[in-house]
Design an enzyme around this catalytic site. Structure first.
Site, PDB file in Angstrom:
ATOM      1  N   LYS A  13       0.822  -1.215   0.000  1.00  0.00           N
ATOM      2  CA  LYS A  13       0.000   0.000   0.000  1.00  0.00           C
ATOM      3  C   LYS A  13       0.862   1.274   0.000  1.00  0.00           C
ATOM      4  O   LYS A  13       0.593   2.201  -0.749  1.00  0.00           O
ATOM      5  CB  LYS A  13      -0.925   0.027   1.239  1.00  0.00           C
ATOM      6  CG  LYS A  13      -1.882  -1.142   1.312  1.00  0.00           C
ATOM      7  CD  LYS A  13      -2.848  -1.006   2.492  1.00  0.00           C
ATOM      8  CE  LYS A  13      -2.173  -1.089   3.848  1.00  0.00           C
ATOM      9  NZ  LYS A  13      -1.655  -2.425   4.194  1.00  0.00           N
ATOM     10  N   ARG A  88      -9.497   0.665   8.836  1.00  0.00           N
ATOM     11  CA  ARG A  88      -8.970  -0.652   9.174  1.00  0.00           C
ATOM     12  C   ARG A  88     -10.019  -1.534   9.850  1.00  0.00           C
ATOM     13  O   ARG A  88      -9.763  -2.689  10.119  1.00  0.00           O
ATOM     14  CB  ARG A  88      -7.884  -0.482  10.237  1.00  0.00           C
ATOM     15  CG  ARG A  88      -6.462  -0.303   9.810  1.00  0.00           C
ATOM     16  CD  ARG A  88      -5.789  -1.524   9.322  1.00  0.00           C
ATOM     17  NE  ARG A  88      -4.449  -1.695   9.833  1.00  0.00           N
ATOM     18  CZ  ARG A  88      -3.385  -1.003   9.483  1.00  0.00           C
ATOM     19  NH1 ARG A  88      -3.477  -0.030   8.624  1.00  0.00           N
ATOM     20  NH2 ARG A  88      -2.206  -1.291   9.998  1.00  0.00           N
ATOM     21  N   ARG A 127      11.752  -6.615   5.083  1.00  0.00           N
ATOM     22  CA  ARG A 127      11.553  -5.178   4.906  1.00  0.00           C
ATOM     23  C   ARG A 127      12.433  -4.363   5.861  1.00  0.00           C
ATOM     24  O   ARG A 127      12.624  -4.729   7.008  1.00  0.00           O
ATOM     25  CB  ARG A 127      10.080  -4.860   5.169  1.00  0.00           C
ATOM     26  CG  ARG A 127       9.705  -3.410   4.974  1.00  0.00           C
ATOM     27  CD  ARG A 127       8.271  -3.282   4.531  1.00  0.00           C
ATOM     28  NE  ARG A 127       7.354  -3.152   5.653  1.00  0.00           N
ATOM     29  CZ  ARG A 127       6.042  -2.956   5.505  1.00  0.00           C
ATOM     30  NH1 ARG A 127       5.498  -2.890   4.304  1.00  0.00           N
ATOM     31  NH2 ARG A 127       5.278  -2.845   6.558  1.00  0.00           N
ATOM     32  N   ARG A 162      11.307  -2.408  11.661  1.00  0.00           N
ATOM     33  CA  ARG A 162      10.359  -1.792  12.588  1.00  0.00           C
ATOM     34  C   ARG A 162      10.138  -2.677  13.809  1.00  0.00           C
ATOM     35  O   ARG A 162      10.248  -3.879  13.729  1.00  0.00           O
ATOM     36  CB  ARG A 162       9.021  -1.556  11.878  1.00  0.00           C
ATOM     37  CG  ARG A 162       8.990  -0.261  11.102  1.00  0.00           C
ATOM     38  CD  ARG A 162       7.809  -0.132  10.177  1.00  0.00           C
ATOM     39  NE  ARG A 162       6.594  -0.800  10.604  1.00  0.00           N
ATOM     40  CZ  ARG A 162       5.490  -0.863   9.875  1.00  0.00           C
ATOM     41  NH1 ARG A 162       5.463  -0.288   8.685  1.00  0.00           N
ATOM     42  NH2 ARG A 162       4.432  -1.491  10.308  1.00  0.00           N
ATOM     43  N   ARG A 173      -0.233  -9.206  13.404  1.00  0.00           N
ATOM     44  CA  ARG A 173      -0.789  -8.203  12.472  1.00  0.00           C
ATOM     45  C   ARG A 173      -1.607  -8.875  11.369  1.00  0.00           C
ATOM     46  O   ARG A 173      -2.636  -8.349  10.951  1.00  0.00           O
ATOM     47  CB  ARG A 173       0.324  -7.367  11.860  1.00  0.00           C
ATOM     48  CG  ARG A 173       0.773  -6.235  12.780  1.00  0.00           C
ATOM     49  CD  ARG A 173       2.156  -5.740  12.417  1.00  0.00           C
ATOM     50  NE  ARG A 173       2.215  -5.108  11.124  1.00  0.00           N
ATOM     51  CZ  ARG A 173       3.323  -5.042  10.380  1.00  0.00           C
ATOM     52  NH1 ARG A 173       4.437  -5.599  10.792  1.00  0.00           N
ATOM     53  NH2 ARG A 173       3.299  -4.421   9.231  1.00  0.00           N
TER      54      ARG A 173
HETATM   55  P1  ADP Z   1       1.073  -2.292   8.125  1.00  0.00           P
HETATM   56  O1  ADP Z   1       2.381  -2.507   7.464  1.00  0.00           O
HETATM   57  O2  ADP Z   1       0.736  -3.306   9.171  1.00  0.00           O
HETATM   58  O3  ADP Z   1      -0.046  -2.004   7.170  1.00  0.00           O
HETATM   59  P2  ADP Z   1       0.880   0.411   9.250  1.00  0.00           P
HETATM   60  O4  ADP Z   1       2.118   1.200   9.132  1.00  0.00           O
HETATM   61  O5  ADP Z   1      -0.268   0.753   8.403  1.00  0.00           O
HETATM   62  O6  ADP Z   1       1.331  -1.092   9.059  1.00  0.00           O
HETATM   63  O7  ADP Z   1       0.376   0.394  10.770  1.00  0.00           O
HETATM   64  C1  ADP Z   1       1.231   0.036  11.843  1.00  0.00           C
HETATM   65  C2  ADP Z   1       0.401  -0.079  13.112  1.00  0.00           C
HETATM   66  O8  ADP Z   1      -0.242   1.169  13.400  1.00  0.00           O
HETATM   67  C3  ADP Z   1      -0.741  -1.086  13.056  1.00  0.00           C
HETATM   68  O9  ADP Z   1      -0.307  -2.394  13.367  1.00  0.00           O
HETATM   69  C4  ADP Z   1      -1.688  -0.521  14.111  1.00  0.00           C
HETATM   70  O10 ADP Z   1      -1.252  -0.811  15.425  1.00  0.00           O
HETATM   71  C5  ADP Z   1      -1.549   0.978  13.911  1.00  0.00           C
HETATM   72  N1  ADP Z   1      -2.535   1.521  12.949  1.00  0.00           N
HETATM   73  C6  ADP Z   1      -2.274   2.089  11.744  1.00  0.00           C
HETATM   74  N2  ADP Z   1      -3.396   2.487  11.128  1.00  0.00           N
HETATM   75  C7  ADP Z   1      -4.424   2.147  11.954  1.00  0.00           C
HETATM   76  C8  ADP Z   1      -5.847   2.270  11.881  1.00  0.00           C
HETATM   77  N3  ADP Z   1      -6.468   2.829  10.804  1.00  0.00           N
HETATM   78  N4  ADP Z   1      -6.581   1.784  12.912  1.00  0.00           N
HETATM   79  C9  ADP Z   1      -5.998   1.225  13.995  1.00  0.00           C
HETATM   80  N5  ADP Z   1      -4.671   1.074  14.128  1.00  0.00           N
HETATM   81  C10 ADP Z   1      -3.882   1.524  13.124  1.00  0.00           C
END
Ligand code: ADP
Ligand code: ZN
Length: 214
Positions: A13, A88, A127, A162, A173
């Site tokens: 994404k 989400r 990553r 990360r 996740r």
């Molecule tokens: P990923 O690579 O898992 O898509 P993100 O960078 O989008 O990772 O998100 C990292 C973390 O931030 C998630 O695991 C969650 O804890 C939190 N997070 C991000 N966006 C949201 C959201 N829209 N709702 C709830 N938690 C979120």
């Protein structure tokens, strides 16, 4: 363009959002990046979000909706936006719908990037992310490595794994995604906004999105 990017962690994404942003100036809005920056800056939001994030759990909907309600009203959103990592959950999607009505905005499409689970696991464990909050360039030790001593090729900061990219957190996740986020695919299909793209090539995905929002 105004789109939502859906897809499991590691589906690409963030990469797709950056390419689309270069294409037409739409702004990438990543709730993950906003939260990680808040954690680093130790703001009130960051302190609240940190534990959930490190465990690979979702941050409460209320915090996310507060962030997004403010963010979508910033002037740069007038050019369009690419929502990366939001919504989400079904409650977030329902709240977003109300918010967009209130702001008199309409989504062009919701893009579901559909990538096989084996590919996702492999991508997440390999990553690396630039640790400079203003850069956050994404690397992959196999397909797009940082410098031999692990530095970002754009800004020279260390490219790191990360905190939520340990095997335990990744597994969590992915479970969270299947349970809480995958239902959005049906939600947006019913709204008539969904387009699913099953491809491993960013260029291919980007050209299909351009076609879909034309
Ligand atoms: P990923 O690579 O898992 O898509 P993100 O960078 O989008 O990772 O998100 C990292 C973390 O931030 C998630 O695991 C969650 O804890 C939190 N997070 C991000 N966006 C949201 C959201 N829209 N709702 C709830 N938690 C979120
Ligand atoms: Zn960098």
């Amino acid at each position: 363009m105004r789109i939502v990017l859906l897809g499991a962690p590691g589906a690409g994404k963030g990469t797709i959002a950056k390419l689309l942003s270069d294409f037409d100036g739409s702004v990438q809005i990543s709730t993950g990046d906003i939260l990680r920056n808040a954690v680093k800056a130790k703001t009130k939001l960051g302190l609240e979000a940190q534990g959930y994030m490190e465990r690979g759990e979702l941050v409460p909907d209320r915090l996310i909706m507060d962030i997004m309600e403010a963010r979508l009203q910033e002037p740069d959103c007038a050019k369009g936006y690419l929502l990366d990592g939001f919504p989400r959950t079904i409650p977030q999607a329902e709240e977003l719908k109300k918010l967009l009505t209130k702001l008199n905005m309409k989504l062009d499409a919701v893009i579901n990037i559909d990538v096989p689970k084996e590919v996702i696991l492999d991508r997440l464990t390999t990553r690396r992310t630039c640790s400079n909050p203003d850069c956050q360039e994404i690397y992959n030790i196999k397909s797009k490595p940082p410098s031999p001593d692990g530095k970002c090729l754009k800004c020279g900061s260390p490219a790191v794994q990360r905190a939520d990219e340990t095997v335990e957190a990744i597994t969590k996740r992915l479970e969270t995604y299947n349970e809480k986020t995958a239902p959005l695919i049906d939600f947006y299909a019913k709204e008539g906004l969904l387009k699913t793209i099953a491809s491993l090539s960013s260029d291919e995905i980007v050209s299909q999105i351009k076609e879909a929002v034309k």
